[in-house]
Design a protein around this motif. Structure first.
Motif, PDB file in Angstrom:
ATOM      1  N   TYR A  96       5.717  -4.833  19.568  1.00 47.14           N
ATOM      2  CA  TYR A  96       4.383  -4.388  19.972  1.00 47.14           C
ATOM      3  C   TYR A  96       3.340  -4.907  18.991  1.00 47.14           C
ATOM      4  N   VAL A  97       3.634  -4.842  17.691  1.00 46.31           N
ATOM      5  CA  VAL A  97       2.699  -5.348  16.682  1.00 46.31           C
ATOM      6  C   VAL A  97       2.482  -6.847  16.856  1.00 46.31           C
ATOM      7  N   GLU A  98       3.556  -7.570  17.162  1.00 48.40           N
ATOM      8  CA  GLU A  98       3.422  -8.999  17.418  1.00 48.40           C
ATOM      9  C   GLU A  98       2.492  -9.251  18.596  1.00 48.40           C
ATOM     10  N   ALA A  99       2.628  -8.444  19.629  1.00 45.74           N
ATOM     11  CA  ALA A  99       1.764  -8.593  20.800  1.00 45.74           C
ATOM     12  C   ALA A  99       0.322  -8.238  20.466  1.00 45.74           C
ATOM     13  N   MET A 100       0.111  -7.275  19.586  1.00 41.27           N
ATOM     14  CA  MET A 100      -1.244  -6.943  19.145  1.00 41.27           C
ATOM     15  C   MET A 100      -1.908  -8.154  18.501  1.00 41.27           C
ATOM     16  N   ALA A 101      -1.168  -8.858  17.653  1.00 45.00           N
ATOM     17  CA  ALA A 101      -1.720 -10.021  16.944  1.00 45.00           C
ATOM     18  C   ALA A 101      -2.018 -11.178  17.885  1.00 45.00           C
ATOM     19  N   CYS A 102      -1.361 -11.206  19.036  1.00 45.48           N
ATOM     20  CA  CYS A 102      -1.551 -12.309  19.989  1.00 45.48           C
ATOM     21  C   CYS A 102      -2.698 -12.075  20.959  1.00 45.48           C
ATOM     22  N   ARG A 103      -3.260 -10.876  20.943  1.00 48.60           N
ATOM     23  CA  ARG A 103      -4.379 -10.598  21.853  1.00 48.60           C
ATOM     24  C   ARG A 103      -5.586 -11.458  21.492  1.00 48.60           C
ATOM     25  N   THR A 104      -6.333 -11.918  22.502  1.00 47.99           N
ATOM     26  CA  THR A 104      -7.545 -12.703  22.253  1.00 47.99           C
ATOM     27  C   THR A 104      -8.559 -11.892  21.458  1.00 47.99           C
ATOM     28  N   VAL A 105      -8.741 -10.648  21.875  1.00 42.42           N
ATOM     29  CA  VAL A 105      -9.570  -9.702  21.133  1.00 42.42           C
ATOM     30  C   VAL A 105      -8.637  -8.716  20.457  1.00 42.42           C
ATOM     31  N   GLN A 106      -8.637  -8.716  19.143  1.00 40.48           N
ATOM     32  CA  GLN A 106      -7.718  -7.844  18.433  1.00 40.48           C
ATOM     33  C   GLN A 106      -8.011  -6.378  18.724  1.00 40.48           C
ATOM     34  N   PRO A 107      -6.970  -5.573  18.923  1.00 40.28           N
ATOM     35  CA  PRO A 107      -7.192  -4.143  19.150  1.00 40.28           C
ATOM     36  C   PRO A 107      -7.656  -3.446  17.876  1.00 40.28           C
ATOM     37  N   LEU A 108      -8.274  -2.308  18.049  1.00 37.06           N
ATOM     38  CA  LEU A 108      -8.613  -1.459  16.917  1.00 37.06           C
ATOM     39  C   LEU A 108      -7.363  -0.652  16.579  1.00 37.06           C
ATOM     40  N   TRP A 109      -6.822  -0.890  15.401  1.00 36.87           N
ATOM     41  CA  TRP A 109      -5.561  -0.261  14.974  1.00 36.87           C
ATOM     42  C   TRP A 109      -5.908   0.875  14.020  1.00 36.87           C
ATOM     43  N   ILE A 110      -5.553   2.090  14.403  1.00 36.54           N
ATOM     44  CA  ILE A 110      -5.917   3.275  13.630  1.00 36.54           C
ATOM     45  C   ILE A 110      -4.669   4.033  13.198  1.00 36.54           C
ATOM     46  N   ASN A 111      -4.596   4.323  11.923  1.00 36.98           N
ATOM     47  CA  ASN A 111      -3.579   5.243  11.409  1.00 36.98           C
ATOM     48  C   ASN A 111      -4.230   6.618  11.333  1.00 36.98           C
ATOM     49  N   LEU A 112      -3.907   7.481  12.296  1.00 35.72           N
ATOM     50  CA  LEU A 112      -4.444   8.839  12.301  1.00 35.72           C
ATOM     51  C   LEU A 112      -3.658   9.671  11.304  1.00 35.72           C
ATOM     52  N   GLU A 113      -4.317  10.068  10.229  1.00 30.29           N
ATOM     53  CA  GLU A 113      -3.640  10.740   9.122  1.00 30.29           C
ATOM     54  C   GLU A 113      -3.500  12.238   9.377  1.00 30.29           C
ATOM     55  N   TYR A 114      -2.693  12.866   8.517  1.00 30.37           N
ATOM     56  CA  TYR A 114      -2.574  14.319   8.555  1.00 30.37           C
ATOM     57  C   TYR A 114      -3.868  14.962   8.080  1.00 30.37           C
ATOM     58  N   LEU A 115      -4.106  16.166   8.552  1.00 30.10           N
ATOM     59  CA  LEU A 115      -5.297  16.923   8.170  1.00 30.10           C
ATOM     60  C   LEU A 115      -5.216  17.325   6.703  1.00 30.10           C
ATOM     61  N   SER A 116      -6.330  17.159   5.997  1.00 33.68           N
ATOM     62  CA  SER A 116      -6.391  17.587   4.602  1.00 33.68           C
ATOM     63  C   SER A 116      -7.830  17.935   4.243  1.00 33.68           C
ATOM     64  N   ALA A 117      -7.971  18.919   3.359  1.00 36.25           N
ATOM     65  CA  ALA A 117      -9.292  19.310   2.851  1.00 36.25           C
ATOM     66  C   ALA A 117      -9.554  18.736   1.471  1.00 36.25           C
ATOM     67  N   GLU A 118      -8.652  17.887   0.973  1.00 31.98           N
ATOM     68  CA  GLU A 118      -8.806  17.343  -0.369  1.00 31.98           C
ATOM     69  C   GLU A 118     -10.031  16.432  -0.447  1.00 31.98           C
TER      70      GLU A 118
END
Length: 382
Positions: A96-118
């Protein structure tokens, strides 16, 4: 503008991970008209929080979301979406990551993190991490300040909560659905937590309450502790136990919208993990958090970081009693004594819980913040 989203969820904490991603996927479809695919590796956990799902189907459309059972046999025919969310750092399939890199317009890749108040979360929110294949991954942090991604909150949630609370008929009908009958004068508490060796101290205190207490417990990991305290081998949904001022009623595990209503019914809520922790805050009642334990007490630092924000505005005595209770609830201190010392401040804490809820509602909600982040990135690229 309709945008395609792929959300990947690898379930670690029973229902917290899938609970967050399922709520997010539903909201992106219902409120933002987005096209969403949700990939989840633990199908059993998903069908528990959404019983309408067909357990034998590997792909199905539910509430407008295309839900896939994510297995090791990845279908490489799937084209990556415009926005790709890896929830809580779960690794994406290599093909899937390889396919992301092959897209003409690169997707927005987001790492949704755990909730924290730090405090450091604001500095890292929205930062990009260049990847070896030329893609960029952006870190997105839910949080409690305007400098973060906010919290999951559906449109009109607090208004629906208020309407529910004002309708005795609706509240009673919901409790009847659970098989629960409330006796005159009983205060309602809910308990949803991990295993708690010290829970017997708290239950002992509830038996001596000045007012009768009805404790509603959805089936889950804490039932073993409750059963041992009550002298049973096990407890099942529908079971009721009574000792002095305390009645305990075990209820079936509920889907998400019903869990919200359960919290709205109660005067005090014990929540765990991340998903139920957030929903307890939107309930606007005193609550306590059983945080997911981590090595080297890292979880206690996160607990105190939240308390440092949440306790602002309380009297020093109420704030200190709350901090001591939360620590005891998470295994550090005498839980029975902490509960006794916390109880005199319930009135102040009830008003504070509603005030905190209102202040958090002033921030953007997580789904809207994600949509806005995508629009911003499009503008930046242009």
């Amino acid at each position: 503008m309709s945008v395609s989203w792929d959300i990947f969820c690898s379930v670690v904490d029973n229902y917290g991970d899938i609970g967050v991603t399922w709520r997010l996927a539903r909201q992106l479809v219902a409120e933002h008209n987005q096209e969403v695919r949700l990939f989840v590796d633990d199908w059993v956990s998903f069908t528990r929080i959404h019983p309408e799902a067909a357990p034998e189907a590997s792909t199905q459309r539910l509430l407008g979301v295309e839900v896939h059972h994510w297995t090791s046999e990845w279908p490489d025919i799937l084209r990556p979406a415009d926005v790709v969310i890896e929830a809580f750092g779960c690794p994406l399939p290599a093909v899937y990551v390889e396919a992301m890199a092959c897209r003409t317009v690169q997707p927005l890749w987001i790492n949704l993190e755990y909730l924290s108040a730090e405090a450091w979360v604001e500095d890292c929110h929205g930062l990009a991490s260049p990847q070896p294949n030329g893609l960029k991954k952006f870190f997105f942090f839910p949080g409690f300040t305007a400098g973060t991604g906010g919290l999951l909150r559906e449109h009109g949630l607090l208004e629906r909560r208020q309407t529910f609370r004002m309708s005795t008929v609706e509240r009673d009908a919901f409790l009847v659905q659970l098989g629960v009958s409330v006796r005159p004068g009983e205060r309602l508490f809910s308990l949803f937590s991990y295993e708690m060796p010290s829970l017997h101290d708290w239950l002992d205190e509830l038996t001596k309450s000045a007012e009768p207490v009805l404790l509603l417990i959805p089936e889950g990991r804490v039932l073993g502790n409750v059963a041992r305290w009550a002298g049973y081998d096990r407890l099942m949904p529908g079971d009721v136990y009574h000792r002095r001022q305390l009645r305990i009623h075990i209820i079936p595990f509920r889907q998400q919208d019903d869990y919200d209503r359960l919290l709205w019914c109660c005067d005090f809520n014990a929540a765990r993990g991340e998903e139920s922790f957030i929903r307890a805050q939107w309930a606007g009642q005193p609550f306590i958090w059983h945080i997911y334990p981590q090595d080297k007490r890292a979880h206690m630092l996160k607990l105190d970081a939240f308390l440092d924000r949440y306790l602002v505005g309380l009297s020093p005595a109420a704030g200190q009693a709350t901090r001591v209770l939360w620590h005891a609830w998470n295994g550090e201190g005498s839980l029975g004594q902490a509960w006794r010392e916390w109880m005199p401040y319930v009135g102040e804490l009830t008003a504070h819980a509603e005030s905190w809820c209102a202040r958090q509602a002033e921030h953007n909600d997580l789904a809207s913040a994600l949509v806005h982040f995508h629009v911003e990135r499009l503008s930046y690229s242009a």
